[in-house]
Design a protein around this motif. Structure first.
Motif, PDB file in Angstrom:
ATOM      1  N   ASP A 107     -11.146   5.649   6.451  1.00 54.25           N
ATOM      2  CA  ASP A 107     -11.595   7.021   6.212  1.00 54.25           C
ATOM      3  C   ASP A 107     -11.474   7.430   4.752  1.00 54.25           C
ATOM      4  OD1 ASP A 107      -8.852   7.046   6.079  1.00 54.25           O
ATOM      5  OD2 ASP A 107      -8.579   8.818   7.343  1.00 54.25           O
ATOM      6  N   GLY A 108     -11.187   6.447   3.878  1.00 52.66           N
ATOM      7  CA  GLY A 108     -11.080   6.736   2.456  1.00 52.66           C
ATOM      8  C   GLY A 108      -9.696   7.098   1.976  1.00 52.66           C
ATOM      9  N   ALA A 109      -8.752   7.288   2.880  1.00 53.41           N
ATOM     10  CA  ALA A 109      -7.383   7.639   2.485  1.00 53.41           C
ATOM     11  C   ALA A 109      -6.688   6.443   1.854  1.00 53.41           C
ATOM     12  CB  ALA A 109      -6.599   8.129   3.689  1.00 53.41           C
ATOM     13  N   ALA A 110      -5.759   6.707   0.923  1.00 56.40           N
ATOM     14  CA  ALA A 110      -4.988   5.637   0.295  1.00 56.40           C
ATOM     15  C   ALA A 110      -4.003   5.054   1.299  1.00 56.40           C
ATOM     16  CB  ALA A 110      -4.250   6.171  -0.923  1.00 56.40           C
ATOM     17  N   LEU A 111      -3.962   3.725   1.345  1.00 47.98           N
ATOM     18  CA  LEU A 111      -3.085   3.039   2.291  1.00 47.98           C
ATOM     19  C   LEU A 111      -2.083   2.214   1.497  1.00 47.98           C
ATOM     20  CD1 LEU A 111      -3.103   3.051   5.400  1.00 47.98           C
ATOM     21  CD2 LEU A 111      -4.338   0.881   5.337  1.00 47.98           C
ATOM     22  N   PRO A 112      -0.776   2.573   1.544  1.00 47.17           N
ATOM     23  CA  PRO A 112       0.225   1.855   0.752  1.00 47.17           C
ATOM     24  C   PRO A 112       0.347   0.393   1.176  1.00 47.17           C
ATOM     25  CG  PRO A 112       1.081   3.949   1.580  1.00 47.17           C
ATOM     26  CD  PRO A 112      -0.198   3.687   2.306  1.00 47.17           C
TER      27      PRO A 112
END
Length: 252
Positions: free
Chosen positions: A90-95
């Motif tokens: 969904d475009g969110a940053a994933l650590p």
């Protein structure tokens, strides 16, 4: 109003304690116990399509390297097994994996056009998880038997454990029959010695909670589980001695 099973796990309709049964302070201050239970069952709840609190779409948002949401393409999950941040579906940053105890380590296999992601999650490592399960037991007892029952002196110890973490309580946890996700609570029962216990199902797991003042039911249940199932398919939390047992992992 108090939902006996957290809404985010799918509390059955009407399975609530009406306004005034639970004081506002306990309702608010014990929310972290509900969160501990919700967090450990977030993956099966998402896979089962259980809406979050307030009817919001299913989601997994606090697993660090894993993110799951429901959008126009339906339910999607992203796993980051790299050592650098990436973008989720969904475009969110994933650590990157490894930065949080709630990270999930996954493996990926591909056969032609079919890919398989395999992973496991832990249940019960957070000390508040046991208190959260016992909170469900006490609230359910109030629902079935009335609040006066759980306010009696026989329940002083178990109430103090839920509210303040005082004393020691253990729960028996078993793999439930079948693979269907559902929540169900049976009415409490009283042993011949007068101890009160209750059993219920959350997601795919069955729980037995001893609410007797002297915790006399748990050793009996533990011995019976060993007799019936051997060493597998069940466990108890928290372990009796450090290093003797660890919360069992369950593949998802």
């Amino acid at each position: 109003m108090e939902h006996i099973i957290p809404e985010a796990l799918g509390c059955p309709d009407g399975f609530v304690l009406t306004g005034g049964t639970v004081c506002r302070a306990c309702n608010n201050n014990l929310a972290s116990l509900d969160r501990a239970v919700i967090d450990d069952f977030d993956v099966p709840a998402f896979l089962a399509g259980i809406p979050r609190k307030g009817g919001r779409p299913p989601a997994i948002l606090n697993r660090g390297n894993v993110r799951a949401t429901v959008g126009r393409r339906g339910p999607q999950m992203s796993f980051n097994m790299d050592r650098h941040p990436v973008r989720a579906h969904d475009g969110a940053a994933l650590p990157p994996v490894g930065g949080s105890s709630r990270n999930i380590r996954a493996s990926f296999e591909r056969s032609g056009r079919v890919g398989t992601v395999s992973f496991s999650t832990e249940i019960g490592r957070n000390p508040k998880f046991v208190r959260g399960i016992v909170k469900i037991a006490v609230s359910a007892t109030a629902y079935f038997l009335g609040s006066d029952t759980v306010l009696s002196p026989d329940f002083d110890g178990v109430r103090d454990f839920v509210r303040n973490g005082s004393g020691a309580r253990q729960i028996l946890m078993l793999m439930g029959e079948g693979t269907s996700y559902f929540n169900q609570v049976s009415p409490p029962f009283v042993s011949e010695a007068g101890g009160c216990g209750i059993g219920f199902r959350l997601a795919h797991m069955d729980f037995l909670v001893d609410m007797s003042p002297d915790c006399s039911l748990f050793p009996v249940w533990k011995a019976k589980a060993l007799e019936l199932y051997g060493e597998t398919g069940w466990t108890y939390l928290p372990p009796e001695r450090a290093g003797k047992s660890e919360p069992r992992k369950r593949s998802r």
